[in-house]
Design a protein around this motif. Structure first.
Motif, PDB file in Angstrom:
ATOM      1  N   ASP A   1      54.416  42.187  38.935  1.00 59.17           N
ATOM      2  CA  ASP A   1      54.436  40.749  38.666  1.00 59.17           C
ATOM      3  C   ASP A   1      53.940  39.925  39.849  1.00 59.17           C
ATOM      4  O   ASP A   1      54.198  38.725  39.927  1.00 59.17           O
ATOM      5  N   ILE A   2      53.223  40.546  40.775  1.00 62.17           N
ATOM      6  CA  ILE A   2      52.525  39.825  41.843  1.00 62.17           C
ATOM      7  C   ILE A   2      51.056  39.796  41.445  1.00 62.17           C
ATOM      8  O   ILE A   2      50.364  40.816  41.493  1.00 62.17           O
ATOM      9  N   SER A   3      50.585  38.643  41.006  1.00 61.60           N
ATOM     10  CA  SER A   3      49.318  38.560  40.274  1.00 61.60           C
ATOM     11  C   SER A   3      48.128  39.134  41.035  1.00 61.60           C
ATOM     12  O   SER A   3      47.305  39.849  40.464  1.00 61.60           O
ATOM     13  N   ASN A   4      48.017  38.833  42.346  1.00 59.93           N
ATOM     14  CA  ASN A   4      46.821  39.278  43.063  1.00 59.93           C
ATOM     15  C   ASN A   4      46.852  40.756  43.452  1.00 59.93           C
ATOM     16  O   ASN A   4      45.944  41.244  44.117  1.00 59.93           O
ATOM     17  N   LEU A   5      47.892  41.491  43.033  1.00 56.30           N
ATOM     18  CA  LEU A   5      47.965  42.926  43.310  1.00 56.30           C
ATOM     19  C   LEU A   5      47.904  43.770  42.043  1.00 56.30           C
ATOM     20  O   LEU A   5      48.114  44.977  42.086  1.00 56.30           O
ATOM     21  N   LYS A   6      47.599  43.129  40.904  1.00 58.13           N
ATOM     22  CA  LYS A   6      47.561  43.873  39.660  1.00 58.13           C
ATOM     23  C   LYS A   6      46.448  44.914  39.650  1.00 58.13           C
ATOM     24  O   LYS A   6      46.597  46.003  39.088  1.00 58.13           O
ATOM     25  N   PHE A   7      45.330  44.598  40.259  1.00 58.79           N
ATOM     26  CA  PHE A   7      44.204  45.528  40.311  1.00 58.79           C
ATOM     27  C   PHE A   7      43.710  45.673  41.746  1.00 58.79           C
ATOM     28  O   PHE A   7      43.681  44.694  42.503  1.00 58.79           O
ATOM     29  N   GLN A   8      43.359  46.896  42.092  1.00 51.89           N
ATOM     30  CA  GLN A   8      42.702  47.156  43.370  1.00 51.89           C
ATOM     31  C   GLN A   8      41.465  47.994  43.097  1.00 51.89           C
ATOM     32  O   GLN A   8      41.522  49.000  42.383  1.00 51.89           O
ATOM     33  N   LYS A   9      40.353  47.572  43.655  1.00 52.33           N
ATOM     34  CA  LYS A   9      39.085  48.292  43.493  1.00 52.33           C
ATOM     35  C   LYS A   9      38.610  48.746  44.867  1.00 52.33           C
ATOM     36  O   LYS A   9      38.461  47.940  45.783  1.00 52.33           O
ATOM     37  N   LEU A  10      38.388  50.050  45.009  1.00 52.17           N
ATOM     38  CA  LEU A  10      37.893  50.622  46.252  1.00 52.17           C
ATOM     39  C   LEU A  10      36.637  51.432  45.937  1.00 52.17           C
ATOM     40  O   LEU A  10      36.637  52.244  44.999  1.00 52.17           O
ATOM     41  N   TRP A  11      35.561  51.204  46.699  1.00 49.68           N
ATOM     42  CA  TRP A  11      34.357  51.993  46.460  1.00 49.68           C
ATOM     43  C   TRP A  11      33.576  52.195  47.754  1.00 49.68           C
ATOM     44  O   TRP A  11      33.623  51.365  48.667  1.00 49.68           O
ATOM     45  N   THR A  12      32.896  53.330  47.805  1.00 48.51           N
ATOM     46  CA  THR A  12      32.111  53.726  48.973  1.00 48.51           C
ATOM     47  C   THR A  12      30.780  54.293  48.509  1.00 48.51           C
ATOM     48  O   THR A  12      30.716  55.026  47.514  1.00 48.51           O
ATOM     49  N   VAL A  13      29.712  53.954  49.227  1.00 47.72           N
ATOM     50  CA  VAL A  13      28.417  54.627  49.061  1.00 47.72           C
ATOM     51  C   VAL A  13      28.006  55.140  50.427  1.00 47.72           C
ATOM     52  O   VAL A  13      28.281  54.498  51.457  1.00 47.72           O
TER      53      VAL A  13
ATOM     54  N   SER B   1      37.087  47.195  49.577  1.00 39.73           N
ATOM     55  CA  SER B   1      38.367  47.257  48.887  1.00 39.73           C
ATOM     56  C   SER B   1      38.806  45.837  48.550  1.00 39.73           C
ATOM     57  O   SER B   1      38.841  44.963  49.435  1.00 39.73           O
ATOM     58  N   THR B   2      39.158  45.603  47.278  1.00 35.94           N
ATOM     59  CA  THR B   2      39.504  44.260  46.816  1.00 35.94           C
ATOM     60  C   THR B   2      40.747  44.318  45.937  1.00 35.94           C
ATOM     61  O   THR B   2      40.858  45.181  45.064  1.00 35.94           O
ATOM     62  N   ASN B   3      41.681  43.403  46.175  1.00 36.04           N
ATOM     63  CA  ASN B   3      42.845  43.211  45.308  1.00 36.04           C
ATOM     64  C   ASN B   3      42.639  41.946  44.481  1.00 36.04           C
ATOM     65  O   ASN B   3      42.202  40.918  45.021  1.00 36.04           O
ATOM     66  N   SER B   4      42.959  42.013  43.187  1.00 36.87           N
ATOM     67  CA  SER B   4      42.723  40.855  42.332  1.00 36.87           C
ATOM     68  C   SER B   4      43.680  40.866  41.144  1.00 36.87           C
ATOM     69  O   SER B   4      44.338  41.872  40.855  1.00 36.87           O
ATOM     70  N   GLU B   5      43.742  39.731  40.439  1.00 33.94           N
ATOM     71  CA  GLU B   5      44.599  39.612  39.262  1.00 33.94           C
ATOM     72  C   GLU B   5      43.960  40.268  38.044  1.00 33.94           C
ATOM     73  O   GLU B   5      44.643  40.848  37.209  1.00 33.94           O
ATOM     74  N   LYS B   6      42.620  40.165  37.940  1.00 37.55           N
ATOM     75  CA  LYS B   6      41.899  40.750  36.820  1.00 37.55           C
ATOM     76  C   LYS B   6      40.909  41.778  37.346  1.00 37.55           C
ATOM     77  O   LYS B   6      40.437  41.689  38.482  1.00 37.55           O
TER      78      LYS B   6
END
Length: 381
Positions: free
Chosen positions: A254-266, A287-292
């Motif tokens: 229920d912490i909106s900006n931590l609902k999704f985390q995207k991590l990627w490397t090239v 690496s990004t944390n976001s609500e959606k």
């Protein structure tokens, strides 16, 4: 309960191994000693010794079935020296590896305290889910996880992994909240040849306990939340080595900006025909944390460069550089290594920020903070 289960596992594996495979074993180990200096604080700021004995037991039971086991203990003593009058000593003795495995030509099952890692990246690993390896650490040490791992290998080199973990409630990899006590985790991976390389799809599920992280707990009315991870990675050889690795973490929090985390490397690497061969490796990480899932959010952005050059038969010089584009900070590590039959010696110089968002859970992060050096001697027998 946790300690009882782990000691029961130790006793079961030891007794089983003695009954089944006691006739074939190998005892080896690694001893190391180091001194770290950060002249801005104290010329000698940290010293330590470590010994990791390894007992390997193996024996074929039949033409198609092979069993083996590993028993390893991590014992060490470290001292943080802020000044010569005040010392902070830490001494520990704990299991490092404790597993039993049965395997055939195409299938294996391994149970106990083990290292589980996979993926294509080197410096920044979105698939660093169950270990805390720091690429700057010459010994690449990491704690294991307690669990069951099964792998099946197809004729075309494709393979399937399935795992279940139990009661690993310390923070692992990129986790921001530990797993709940006595928590069960499970997941799997499918890896297959693809074009000139290979690719993999990976999934993992766990339940986290936010009450163990007071800063986040104050923002949530929940104690537990479910977490699902989905990942893709691939690596190919096309004159140069190319790879990519990405993870999406979905948290029922229920912490909106931590609902999704995207991590990627090239990343890419190439060995230039210069002298004895200069290997250069580079990776970009985000690496990004976001609500959606598709919103931008906030995060970190890094560029990494690693070089490796063998001077001769005994000496290798390597270096790692990170650029933190988000906070405008630089990380430098240069390592000279000399190796004999059983001995290795390292001289490491580093210049890093005092506090870092990168490798916060990886071994060596505090030691490599600031500007300084480390001298290490390692004996393998």
């Amino acid at each position: 309960m946790k300690n009882i289960l782990k000691y029961c596992l130790l006793l079961f594996t030891f007794i089983f191994s003695n009954f089944v495979i006691a006739q074939t074993f190998t005892l080896q180990g690694q001893a190391s000693a180091w001194t770290t200096g950060v002249p801005e604080k104290s010329f000698i700021s940290n010293t330590g010794i470590r010994y990791i004995p390894d007992l390997f037991i193996d024996q074929p039971l039949s033409d198609n079935i092979f069993v083996d086991a590993e028993f390893s203990i991590n014992t060490y003593l470290t001292t943080d020296v802020h000044n010569w009058k005040t010392k902070n000593e830490t001494a520990k003795l704990k299991p490092y590896r404790l597993w039993f495995r049965a395997s055939t030509n195409q299938f294996e099952v391994r149970v106990g305290l083990q290292k589980i890692n996979f993926g294509s990246a080197t410096l920044f690993r979105p698939l660093m889910w169950f270990d805390t390896i720091d690429p700057r650490d010459p010994l690449k040490l990491t704690d294991g996880v307690y669990g069951l791992l099964m792998r099946y290998y197809f004729q075309n080199n494709a393979n399937i992994w399935l795992w279940g973990l139990y009661d690993n409630n310390e923070i692992k990899g990129w986790e921001i909240v530990p797993t709940k006590n006595n928590g069960i985790e499970f997941g799997g991976r499918f890896q297959t040849p693809l074009f000139t390389g290979e690719a993999g799809l990976t999934y993992h599920h766990r339940t986290a306990d936010i009450s163990k992280t007071p800063i986040l707990s104050a923002l949530s009315i929940k104690q537990y939340f479910d977490e699902n991870r989905f990942a893709f990675d691939g690596k190919w050889d096309v004159e140069i080595g190319l790879w990519c690795e990405g993870t999406i973490v979905n948290r029922d929090i229920d912490i909106s900006n931590l609902k999704f985390q995207k991590l990627w490397t090239v990343g890419a690497d190439y060995t230039f025909d210069i002298g004895n061969g200069l290997n250069v490796l580079t990776e970009y990480f985000n690496s990004t944390n976001s609500e959606k899932i598709f919103s931008k959010g906030e995060g970190i952005e890094y560029l990494g460069l690693s070089t490796n050059y063998p001077i001769g038969l005994l000496d290798v010089v390597s270096g790692i550089y990170y650029r933190d584009w988000t906070n405008k900070k630089n990380y430098f590590t240069v390592n000279w290594q000399r190796t004999y039959d059983n001995w290795s010696f390292y001289l490491i110089a580093f210049s890093n920020p005092e506090s870092a968002q990168l490798n916060q859970t990886q071994s060596g992060n505090n030691i490599f903070a600031g500007n300084g050096f480390q001298i290490m001697a390692v004996f393998n027998h």
